[in-house]
Design a protein around this motif. Structure first.
Motif, short mmCIF file in Angstrom:
data_model
loop_
_atom_site.label_atom_id
_atom_site.label_comp_id
_atom_site.label_asym_id
_atom_site.label_seq_id
_atom_site.Cartn_x
_atom_site.Cartn_y
_atom_site.Cartn_z
N THR A 135 2.23 -5.71 0.44
CA THR A 135 3.21 -4.97 1.25
C THR A 135 4.48 -5.30 0.13
N PRO A 136 3.80 -6.45 -0.22
CA PRO A 136 5.95 -6.03 -1.40
C PRO A 136 5.91 -5.57 -1.86
N ALA A 137 5.44 -3.84 -1.77
CA ALA A 137 5.97 -2.54 -2.70
C ALA A 137 7.13 -2.09 -2.06
N MET A 138 7.15 -2.42 -0.72
CA MET A 138 8.04 -2.05 0.04
C MET A 138 9.32 -3.18 -0.05
N VAL A 139 9.84 -4.01 -1.48
CA VAL A 139 10.87 -4.15 -1.94
C VAL A 139 10.17 -4.06 -3.27
N GLN A 140 9.73 -3.24 -3.38
CA GLN A 140 9.76 -2.95 -5.30
C GLN A 140 9.11 -4.25 -6.11
N CYS A 141 8.33 -5.00 -4.78
CA CYS A 141 7.29 -6.09 -5.93
C CYS A 141 5.64 -6.19 -5.80
N GLY A 142 5.59 -4.67 -5.64
CA GLY A 142 4.44 -5.36 -5.13
C GLY A 142 3.43 -5.61 -6.00
N ALA A 143 1.77 -5.65 -6.82
CA ALA A 143 1.08 -5.69 -6.89
C ALA A 143 0.23 -4.52 -6.64
N THR A 144 -0.28 -3.89 -7.35
CA THR A 144 -1.58 -3.31 -7.76
C THR A 144 -2.47 -3.11 -8.45
N GLY A 145 -3.80 -2.97 -8.50
CA GLY A 145 -5.27 -2.93 -8.98
C GLY A 145 -5.17 -1.32 -8.70
N LEU A 146 -5.51 -0.95 -9.98
CA LEU A 146 -6.36 0.29 -9.89
C LEU A 146 -7.55 0.42 -10.97
N PHE A 147 -8.28 1.75 -10.21
CA PHE A 147 -9.45 1.67 -10.25
C PHE A 147 -9.64 3.64 -11.22
N ALA A 148 -9.86 3.87 -12.16
CA ALA A 148 -10.49 5.35 -12.49
C ALA A 148 -12.11 5.88 -12.73
N ARG A 149 -12.15 6.41 -12.13
CA ARG A 149 -12.76 6.67 -11.70
C ARG A 149 -13.68 8.16 -13.05
N VAL A 150 -14.88 8.41 -13.24
CA VAL A 150 -15.13 8.94 -14.65
C VAL A 150 -14.36 10.06 -14.12
N GLY A 151 -13.85 10.72 -15.25
CA GLY A 151 -13.39 11.92 -15.33
C GLY A 151 -12.01 12.00 -15.75
N VAL A 152 -11.74 10.88 -15.17
CA VAL A 152 -9.75 11.61 -15.15
C VAL A 152 -9.29 10.76 -16.63
N THR A 153 -8.55 12.13 -16.88
CA THR A 153 -8.15 12.28 -18.34
C THR A 153 -6.71 10.60 -18.78
N ASP A 154 -6.31 10.37 -20.46
CA ASP A 154 -6.12 9.42 -20.24
C ASP A 154 -4.31 10.25 -20.01
N GLN A 155 -4.40 10.82 -19.77
CA GLN A 155 -3.44 11.29 -19.65
C GLN A 155 -2.87 11.50 -17.35
N GLN A 156 -3.90 11.88 -17.21
CA GLN A 156 -3.94 10.92 -15.41
C GLN A 156 -4.18 9.68 -15.82
N ARG A 157 -4.97 8.79 -16.18
CA ARG A 157 -4.93 7.59 -15.70
C ARG A 157 -3.04 7.04 -15.89
N SER A 158 -2.29 7.85 -17.20
CA SER A 158 -0.74 6.78 -17.08
C SER A 158 -0.29 7.36 -15.71
N THR A 159 -0.82 8.58 -15.50
CA THR A 159 0.56 9.32 -14.31
C THR A 159 0.59 8.50 -13.23
N ALA A 160 -0.59 8.18 -12.87
CA ALA A 160 -1.09 7.31 -11.38
C ALA A 160 -0.41 5.72 -12.32
N GLU A 161 -0.69 5.33 -13.07
CA GLU A 161 0.24 3.59 -13.20
C GLU A 161 1.17 3.87 -13.52
N SER A 162 1.85 5.37 -14.18
CA SER A 162 4.00 5.73 -13.65
C SER A 162 4.01 5.25 -12.16
N ILE A 163 3.33 5.70 -11.04
CA ILE A 163 3.72 6.08 -9.87
C ILE A 163 3.33 4.49 -9.36
N LEU A 164 2.59 4.01 -9.98
CA LEU A 164 2.60 2.64 -8.97
C LEU A 164 3.31 2.05 -9.43
#
Ligand SMILES: NC(=O)c1ccc[n+]([C@@H]2O[C@H](COP(=O)([O-])OP(=O)(O)OC[C@H]3O[C@@H](n4cnc5c(N)ncnc54)[C@H](OP(=O)(O)O)[C@@H]3O)[C@@H](O)[C@H]2O)c1
Length: 276
Positions: A125-154
């Protein structure tokens, strides 16, 4: 040549989507690249008014244009939402980012079909004040470019960490997902104890809040681990030493250990129920 920023689609315009969009726009993402759909018109109007994003009452309109589709509805709604979009998702193959708590990427992949690229995330929930913490998991088949896109969004709403095993997201849920409530509990108890010692409630609350903020910032900005920071503020024979001794005698660390294990076990249980 500079790569074009992907068109982002949000399914669900609630709290988490609103926080992510606020973070992305504050980071300089062009709001005309953000499409949002929801069954709740008031939620859409609110986001349109605040951020000038494009809004739709039909999820299919977002699925038809998004390069990255962020699933931001409650987990119980996901099956219906995905079923209606599945043919379009199989045909267009956007990167799917799920922020739905407990919903495994296997279940999502099964509902979508055609081996989609999925990044499953666990924000807090601290994402609401731009102070969140997010864990990410990439399923098989996700490219490096897609990982970096997902990471930049979160990352627009705070810290991001990747986990290699999807089941580790249960530990992320127990630590940072539910974690804000643990700190609120401590602040609540400190406030009550301050009142019992004679402070006005308002004063006790302000002091507890600012102390939590200050300790958090010190812990992040210092090179020292929390244990060392604690040692530095605990003078032999002083007041902090007395308080810490009471915490330890009451089994503070084992209690925290038990609490997180209970949260992780519940996260696993809920995940299994959602997948059934
Ligand atoms: N909030 C958190 O702290 C947190 C933390 C980690 C993960 N998450 C996850 O983030 C996701 C969103 O949570 P939230 O707190 O943002 O929920 P929320 O505020 O309730 O937002 C969800 C939105 O989706 C809408 N919706 C319902 N059915 C829909 C459909 N068929 N198509 C399109 N939109 C639909 C809801 O409308 P109505 O209100 O009319 O139903 C609501 O506006 C959840 O999966 C949750 O597990 C949340």
């Amino acid at each position: 040549m500079q790569q074009e920023y992907p068109r982002l689609g949000f399914i669900g315009a609630g709290n988490m989507a609103g926080s992510l969009i606020a973070g992305l726009v504050a980071d300089g993402v062009d709001p005309t690249l953000i499409e949002v759909s929801d069954v709740n018109k008031a939620a859409l109007d609110n986001l349109k008014e605040r951020h000038r994003v494009s809004t739709h009452e039909d999820n299919l309109q977002v699925a038809a244009v998004a390069d990255v589709l962020i699933l931001a509805v409650k987990p119980q709604r996901l099956k219906t939402v995905i079923s209606e979009m599945a043919p379009s998702l199989r045909a267009r193959r956007p990167l799917i980012i799920s922020i739905a708590a407990g919903m495994t990427s296997d279940t999502l992949a099964r509902w979508i079909g055609g081996n989609p690229a999925i990044v499953r995330t666990m924000p807090n929930t601290p994402a609401m004040v731009q102070c969140g913490a997010t864990g990410l998991f990439a399923r098989v088949g996700v490219t490096d470019q897609q990982r970096s896109t997902a990471e930049s969004i979160l990352r627009a709403v705070g810290l991001t960490v990747w986990v290699d095993q999807e089941m580790t997201l249960d530990a992320v849920t127990a630590l940072s997902g539910s974690g804000p409530a643990y700190f609120f509990l401590l602040m609540e108890a400190m406030e009550d104890a301050g009142v019992a010692l004679g402070l006005e409630r308002h004063t006790a609350r302000l002091l507890a809040q600012q102390t939590a903020l200050g300790a958090g910032r010190m812990a992040i900005e210092s090179e020292d681990p929390p244990k060392e920071l604690r040692r530095k503020v605990t003078s032999p024979g002083g007041t902090t030493e007395q308080a810490i001794a009471r915490f330890e005698a009451g089994g503070f660390a084992p209690l925290v250990d038990q609490a997180l294990k209970a949260a992780a076990a519940r996260a696993k249980e809920l995940s299994q129920q959602l997948g059934d």
